[in-house]
Design an enzyme around this catalytic site. Structure first.
Site, PDB file in Angstrom:
ATOM      1  N   GLN A   1     -42.665-141.509  59.975  1.00  0.00           N
ATOM      2  CA  GLN A   1     -43.600-142.541  60.456  1.00  0.00           C
ATOM      3  C   GLN A   1     -44.536-142.995  59.336  1.00  0.00           C
ATOM      4  OE1 GLN A   1     -43.100-143.638  63.420  1.00  0.00           O
ATOM      5  NE2 GLN A   1     -44.851-145.004  63.711  1.00  0.00           N
TER       6      GLN A   1
ATOM      7  N   GLU B   1     -27.421-121.103  66.468  1.00  0.00           N
ATOM      8  CA  GLU B   1     -27.960-119.729  66.524  1.00  0.00           C
ATOM      9  C   GLU B   1     -28.948-119.581  67.694  1.00  0.00           C
ATOM     10  OE1 GLU B   1     -28.729-117.608  62.883  1.00  0.00           O
ATOM     11  OE2 GLU B   1     -27.502-119.037  61.756  1.00  0.00           O
TER      12      GLU B   1
ATOM     13  N   ASP C   1     -30.357-111.492  65.162  1.00  0.00           N
ATOM     14  CA  ASP C   1     -31.745-111.010  65.044  1.00  0.00           C
ATOM     15  C   ASP C   1     -32.261-111.206  63.624  1.00  0.00           C
ATOM     16  OD1 ASP C   1     -32.662-110.067  67.445  1.00  0.00           O
ATOM     17  OD2 ASP C   1     -32.951-108.018  66.730  1.00  0.00           O
TER      18      ASP C   1
HETATM   19  C1  LIG Z   1     -24.209-127.818  62.826  1.00  0.00           C
HETATM   20  C2  LIG Z   1     -23.734-126.661  63.645  1.00  0.00           C
HETATM   21  C3  LIG Z   1     -23.238-125.520  63.039  1.00  0.00           C
HETATM   22  C4  LIG Z   1     -22.772-124.453  63.798  1.00  0.00           C
HETATM   23  N1  LIG Z   1     -22.234-123.350  63.166  1.00  0.00           N
HETATM   24  C5  LIG Z   1     -21.753-122.333  63.915  1.00  0.00           C
HETATM   25  C6  LIG Z   1     -21.137-121.200  63.282  1.00  0.00           C
HETATM   26  O1  LIG Z   1     -21.059-121.111  62.053  1.00  0.00           O
HETATM   27  N2  LIG Z   1     -20.620-120.231  64.074  1.00  0.00           N
HETATM   28  C7  LIG Z   1     -20.693-120.277  65.438  1.00  0.00           C
HETATM   29  O2  LIG Z   1     -20.210-119.337  66.074  1.00  0.00           O
HETATM   30  N3  LIG Z   1     -21.264-121.336  66.065  1.00  0.00           N
HETATM   31  C8  LIG Z   1     -21.797-122.362  65.344  1.00  0.00           C
HETATM   32  N4  LIG Z   1     -22.366-123.443  65.964  1.00  0.00           N
HETATM   33  C9  LIG Z   1     -22.350-123.517  67.420  1.00  0.00           C
HETATM   34  C10 LIG Z   1     -23.748-123.313  68.016  1.00  0.00           C
HETATM   35  O3  LIG Z   1     -24.134-121.984  67.929  1.00  0.00           O
HETATM   36  C11 LIG Z   1     -23.709-123.867  69.439  1.00  0.00           C
HETATM   37  O4  LIG Z   1     -23.608-125.280  69.335  1.00  0.00           O
HETATM   38  C12 LIG Z   1     -24.940-123.484  70.219  1.00  0.00           C
HETATM   39  O5  LIG Z   1     -24.938-122.108  70.526  1.00  0.00           O
HETATM   40  C13 LIG Z   1     -25.058-124.281  71.526  1.00  0.00           C
HETATM   41  O6  LIG Z   1     -23.858-124.197  72.230  1.00  0.00           O
HETATM   42  P1  LIG Z   1     -23.153-125.525  72.795  1.00  0.00           P
HETATM   43  O7  LIG Z   1     -23.061-126.509  71.677  1.00  0.00           O
HETATM   44  O8  LIG Z   1     -21.913-125.129  73.478  1.00  0.00           O
HETATM   45  O9  LIG Z   1     -24.183-126.101  73.825  1.00  0.00           O
HETATM   46  P2  LIG Z   1     -24.388-125.591  75.364  1.00  0.00           P
HETATM   47  O10 LIG Z   1     -24.261-124.119  75.424  1.00  0.00           O
HETATM   48  O11 LIG Z   1     -23.493-126.440  76.208  1.00  0.00           O
HETATM   49  O12 LIG Z   1     -25.870-126.003  75.567  1.00  0.00           O
HETATM   50  C14 LIG Z   1     -26.280-127.369  75.614  1.00  0.00           C
HETATM   51  C15 LIG Z   1     -27.769-127.427  75.778  1.00  0.00           C
HETATM   52  O13 LIG Z   1     -28.143-126.828  76.994  1.00  0.00           O
HETATM   53  C16 LIG Z   1     -29.447-126.334  76.892  1.00  0.00           C
HETATM   54  N5  LIG Z   1     -29.460-124.914  77.307  1.00  0.00           N
HETATM   55  C17 LIG Z   1     -28.676-123.924  76.862  1.00  0.00           C
HETATM   56  N6  LIG Z   1     -28.977-122.757  77.454  1.00  0.00           N
HETATM   57  C18 LIG Z   1     -29.997-123.039  78.298  1.00  0.00           C
HETATM   58  C19 LIG Z   1     -30.779-122.244  79.189  1.00  0.00           C
HETATM   59  N7  LIG Z   1     -30.548-120.923  79.325  1.00  0.00           N
HETATM   60  N8  LIG Z   1     -31.734-122.859  79.919  1.00  0.00           N
HETATM   61  C20 LIG Z   1     -31.967-124.190  79.778  1.00  0.00           C
HETATM   62  N9  LIG Z   1     -31.286-124.975  78.942  1.00  0.00           N
HETATM   63  C21 LIG Z   1     -30.305-124.412  78.220  1.00  0.00           C
HETATM   64  C22 LIG Z   1     -29.872-126.492  75.410  1.00  0.00           C
HETATM   65  O14 LIG Z   1     -30.659-127.653  75.273  1.00  0.00           O
HETATM   66  C23 LIG Z   1     -28.556-126.659  74.710  1.00  0.00           C
HETATM   67  O15 LIG Z   1     -28.678-127.374  73.506  1.00  0.00           O
HETATM   68  C24 LIG Z   1     -22.843-124.522  65.210  1.00  0.00           C
HETATM   69  C25 LIG Z   1     -23.372-125.670  65.823  1.00  0.00           C
HETATM   70  C26 LIG Z   1     -23.814-126.724  65.075  1.00  0.00           C
HETATM   71  C27 LIG Z   1     -24.360-127.938  65.782  1.00  0.00           C
END
Ligand SMILES: Cc1cc2nc3c(=O)[nH]c(=O)nc-3n(C[C@H](O)[C@H](O)[C@H](O)COP(=O)(O)OP(=O)(O)OC[C@H]3O[C@@H](n4cnc5c(N)ncnc54)[C@H](O)[C@@H]3O)c2cc1C
Length: 396
Positions: free
Chosen positions: A349, A376, A252
């Protein structure tokens, strides 16, 4: 000349204006130290050293004290979210990596700041504020990113300890952190109601970094493994089963600051673009005189101001005592990150070939903004949060 008119908005007060002026000044004088961090060609080993150096630099500059509550102040005094936002916006304007280092000190230690006991705060926060200790936030797992209820890392009670087993992936600062705040399943209830939060030193036996992950805008990132990792029960943050609440309350606060960082990237893209289009001659006149350029510039200005309004509204609401700002923070993050991507794309662009040239500021910003729409809480997740909050107003 950068726009500073928003500093006069009623969301901010004199202390914020002074803070912003001091940080701008510091960034100017520290630009040589901040600049090397912008070179995307740097290898991973160097990147770790650069990030450690930036945390130290930010600590010495006195900026990291804003990432933790004022320990000397009133009990219960919380983070000043408007200061965090101004600091992130300004650091992102100058250096994405400096902003990253600053942000992670806050996010990584956020669960301690918000839910830690006095003893836990005294143990973990002073090092964060001075830059002597690097923090990380370990919530995500390979199968549990957007879906936090799918977290599989387990913490099983064993007398005065918990034994942690599992894996956390996509963890920023993995490998350079001195401590991690970790969310694990303790099983009080199914799904997200059966999680608890812990704080662990990086050298706790059984905790290791199994892989490093490279991304389009590199920063230290990796996977953590917990193998029979023994953690004293007193290192739990909050109550057993309160982990989801700890994570969401922390987000939050920090989601609004992600929006602020996006705003900083967008402002930089816009300022660089304005300087370019006024200078660049095309068809016998400055590029700025073409009406399609003016349309792009107008859209950029509008996107920036609407983002800033949402960012500082959310921060102001939190600082004003609103317990949860879930709706405001989701709106700020969704809008500011999506619009910053648009602003930066327009900048690329308008720079033409220069905009996609490796090492150019527009190219760097284009890579740096992308992940903010995913971490996040991805944009789609923010939409779900906003919609649920809208429904609540009509539910009994
Ligand atoms: C550069 C970077 C730094 C990070 N640092 C941290 C960190 O310090 N600590 C930590 O705990 N995590 C961290 N993360 C993880 C990050 O929080 C997750 O990547 C993020 O929550 C998305 O989870 P996922 O990658 O498993 O994608 P998924 O959960 O598989 O989601 C994939 C895609 O599905 C779509 N989606 C998701 N939910 C929905 C919905 N309800 N309805 C429709 N579409 C949806 C979105 O487009 C999403 O991008 C980091 C990620 C990155 C890329």
């Amino acid at each position: 000349m950068p726009d500073s008119s928003y500093l006069e908005w009623p969301f901010l007060d004199g202390s914020h204006r002074r803070l912003k002026a001091e940080l701008d000044q510091w960034c100017e004088t520290s630009s040589a130290l901040l600049a090397p961090a912008q070179e995307h060609e740097r290898g991973k080993a160097d990147l770790d050293a650069i990030c450690r150096g930036l945390v130290e630099l930010l600590g010495e500059g006195g900026w990291l004290v804003h990432t933790v509550p004022d320990m000397a102040g009133d009990a219960g005094q919380q983070l000043d979210v408007r200061s965090l936002c101004l600091l992130r916006e300004t650091l992102a304007y100058h250096s994405g990596l400096a902003d990253f280092c600053f942000a992670m000190q806050g996010l990584g230690s956020g669960p301690v700041s918000l839910f830690g006991s006095t003893a836990q705060k005294s143990e973990w926060l002073p090092g964060v504020a001075s830059g002597h200790s690097i923090a990380a936030f370990a919530l995500s797992e390979k199968q549990a990113g957007s879906d936090v209820s799918a977290i599989a890392t387990r913490a099983e009670r064993d007398g005065e300890h918990y034994i942690l087993n599992g894996e956390k992936s996509w963890i920023s600062n993995a490998g350079i952190a001195d401590f991690y705040t970790v969310f694990a399943r303790t099983g009080e209830a199914p799904g997200s109601r059966g999680l608890s939060a812990f704080v662990l030193a990086a050298d706790t036996p059984g905790l290791s970094v199994s892989e490093r992950i490279d991304t389009i805008a590199p920063h230290p990132l990796g996977t953590l493994v917990f193998e029979n990792c023994r953690v004293p029960a007193r290192q739990m943050l909050g109550e057993p089963g309160q982990g989801f609440q700890v994570a969401m309350a922390t987000l939050d606060v920090f989601r609004t600051t992600v929006a602020a960082a996006a705003l900083g990237f967008a402002r930089r893209a816009s300022d660089e673009t304005l300087a370019h289009v006024l200078r660049r001659e095309l068809f016998g006149a400055p590029l700025a005189e073409l009406q399609m350029t003016q349309a792009a510039v107008a859209d950029m200005a509008l996107d920036i101001d609407t983002s800033a309004l949402l960012v500082y509204r959310s921060a102001w609401a939190k600082d004003g005592g609103q317990q949860r700002v879930t709706r405001e923070a989701a709106m700020a993050k969704l809008h500011a990150t999506e619009q910053a991507q648009q602003v930066i794309d327009r900048a690329v662009q308008l720079f033409g070939g220069l905009g996609v040239t490796s090492g150019h500021v527009a190219e760097r910003l284009y890579r740096e903004i992308r992940a903010l729409r995913i971490y996040e809480g991805a944009s789609e997740v923010q939409k779900v949060i906003i919609a649920r909050n809208e429904y609540k107003r009509f539910e009994k």
